[in-house]
Motif scaffolding. Structure first.
Motif, short mmCIF file in Angstrom:
data_model
loop_
_atom_site.label_atom_id
_atom_site.label_comp_id
_atom_site.label_asym_id
_atom_site.label_seq_id
_atom_site.Cartn_x
_atom_site.Cartn_y
_atom_site.Cartn_z
N PRO A 22 -4.91 1.29 -4.40
CA PRO A 22 -4.17 1.70 -3.20
C PRO A 22 -2.69 1.34 -3.24
O PRO A 22 -1.91 1.87 -2.46
CB PRO A 22 -4.89 0.93 -2.08
N ASP B 133 -0.36 7.92 1.93
CA ASP B 133 -1.02 9.14 1.48
C ASP B 133 -0.01 10.28 1.47
O ASP B 133 0.92 10.32 2.27
CB ASP B 133 -2.18 9.50 2.42
N SER B 134 -0.21 11.21 0.53
CA SER B 134 0.66 12.39 0.47
C SER B 134 -0.05 13.50 -0.27
O SER B 134 -1.00 13.27 -1.01
CB SER B 134 1.97 12.05 -0.25
N GLU B 135 0.42 14.72 -0.07
CA GLU B 135 -0.18 15.88 -0.73
C GLU B 135 -0.04 15.79 -2.24
O GLU B 135 -0.95 16.14 -2.99
CB GLU B 135 0.45 17.17 -0.21
N GLU C 17 0.82 -1.21 0.00
CA GLU C 17 0.00 0.00 0.00
C GLU C 17 0.86 1.26 0.00
O GLU C 17 1.85 1.35 0.72
CB GLU C 17 -0.93 0.00 1.21
N LYS D 63 -4.91 6.94 -10.82
CA LYS D 63 -4.89 6.29 -9.51
C LYS D 63 -5.36 4.85 -9.70
O LYS D 63 -6.55 4.55 -9.67
CB LYS D 63 -5.78 7.06 -8.53
N ASP E 62 6.63 9.55 -4.62
CA ASP E 62 6.12 10.92 -4.50
C ASP E 62 6.98 11.90 -5.30
O ASP E 62 6.47 12.82 -5.94
CB ASP E 62 6.10 11.36 -3.03
N LYS F 85 0.05 13.21 -4.18
CA LYS F 85 -0.87 12.25 -4.80
C LYS F 85 -2.28 12.83 -4.96
O LYS F 85 -3.03 12.42 -5.83
CB LYS F 85 -0.93 10.96 -3.98
N ALA F 86 -2.63 13.78 -4.11
CA ALA F 86 -3.95 14.40 -4.21
C ALA F 86 -4.11 15.19 -5.50
O ALA F 86 -5.23 15.46 -5.94
CB ALA F 86 -4.20 15.30 -3.01
#
Length: 343
Positions: free
Chosen positions: A118, A103-105, A100, A115, A275, A107-108
């Motif tokens: 997960p 989460d990161s900024e 998995e 995408k 990232d 990726k948003a």
């Protein structure tokens, strides 16, 4: 040292915070060879290594080779990050080789179509559509191709090349022809019928090699092919009069994708490197060197790249195929292709 800005600076500052813990860390990244390997080693990896006190070992291979590497090393993985085409990436994930993603900024800011789930994410868009010789078309007075159905046009007899189904471009062609004939991934028969009866007679050669495809264009043995936007850009960059055309039914999205490999001994560095690849600055480098349209909505391409790559408004028109249906059937489809299409 060049000053870092925007999302790249943010990612590097975050990952630098853990640099003390990663003093002797080696991150092993598997990805494409050739120009992609050169790009990684010269323009992308050094900056990440310097900011994170991490040494990156790059293992080159095409998607099939690196997927096989994951399978061979199932109980003791060498790779910490793997970069594959989206189809093989779905296989890698389904086989349990990806873990998995954090989460990161950054990726948003990635387009939803990139995408993949997960455990994996697209890092660059390539569109599958038409590559054609603009000078040849001008001599003949032909308009640029506009539809997947144009592959049936008898004027293209013996001057058309399509990669075989073992190549993603050929697979995309089969799926799109099936969809337009009333079928699709779950009913592939109409695609085989159209390919065998109406398109294959026009094909000079089902060419899997990108190098040989370029040679076919340059020797004027072919005037048109199904190929990728990135390959078209590379051919045009040599001075050859190549252009890419988006079919009106949609060009198919072929993504370069990345995932953190399960049981990595450098999990934090693996997450940080993915990232890093998604930051706008690195996305522009991938676009310029590889012809891969950015998956980050904040990446801004110069006008000359924006005109030829999947970017901006073109992203909404890209078509995705259903790899969850395709991958289990692909071996049977390949055997059938050999019997019915390339007979």
């Amino acid at each position: 040292m060049t000053k870092l800005t925007g999302g790249l600076a943010a990612v590097l500052s975050i990952t630098t915070a853990t640099a003390a813990l990663a003093q002797e860390t080696t991150l092993t990244v598997g990805g494409y060879g050739g120009s992609f390997e050169t790009l990684m080693k010269e323009l992308i990896i050094p900056e990440f290594e310097a900011a994170n006190d991490v040494k990156i070992a790059f293992v080159s291979g095409n998607s099939t080779e690196n997927l096989a590497r994951l399978q061979a090393q199932r109980n003791s993985q060498e790779l910490d990050v793997v970069i594959l085409d989206d189809g093989p990436m779905y296989q890698a994930d389904a086989l349990g080789f990806c873990t998995e993603m954090a989460d990161s900024e950054v990726k948003a800011d990635v387009y939803d179509i990139a995408k993949l789930g997960p455990n994996s994410i697209g890092i660059g868009f390539v569109a599958t559509g038409f590559t054609y010789n603009t000078e040849w078309f001008e001599r003949e007075g032909w308009d640029a191709p506009t539809s997947w159905l144009d592959l049936k046009d008898p004027k293209y007899k013996d001057i058309l090349s399509i990669p075989p189904i073992s190549n993603t471009y050929g697979l995309h062609t089969l799926v799109m022809e099936a969809r337009l004939a009333g079928g699709g991934e779950n009913d592939i028969d109409p695609g085989y019928e159209v390919m065998a009866d109406e398109i294959a007679p026009n094909v000079l050669v089902f060419e899997p090699s990108s190098g040989k495809m370029s040679e076919l264009f340059q020797s004027e043995e072919i005037a048109i092919s199904i190929w990728g936007s990135g390959r078209t850009k590379s051919l045009a960059d040599t001075g050859f009069p190549a252009a890419f055309a988006y079919p009106e039914e949609g060009a198919v999205a072929l993504m370069l994708a990345a995932c953190p490999v399960v049981d990595s001994d450098a999990p934090e560095a693996a997450q940080a490197f993915i990232d890093y690849l998604l930051t706008p600055e690195i996305q522009v480098k991938l676009a310029d060197a590889m012809g891969a349209g950015p998956v980050n909505t904040e990446a801004e391409l110069p006008e000359e790249l924006a005109a030829v790559l999947p970017y901006g408004d073109k992203i909404a028109d890209l078509v995705a195929v259903d790899w969850d249906v395709i991958n289990p059937a692909r071996e049977d489809w390949t055997k059938r292709w050999a019997r019915e299409i390339e007979r």
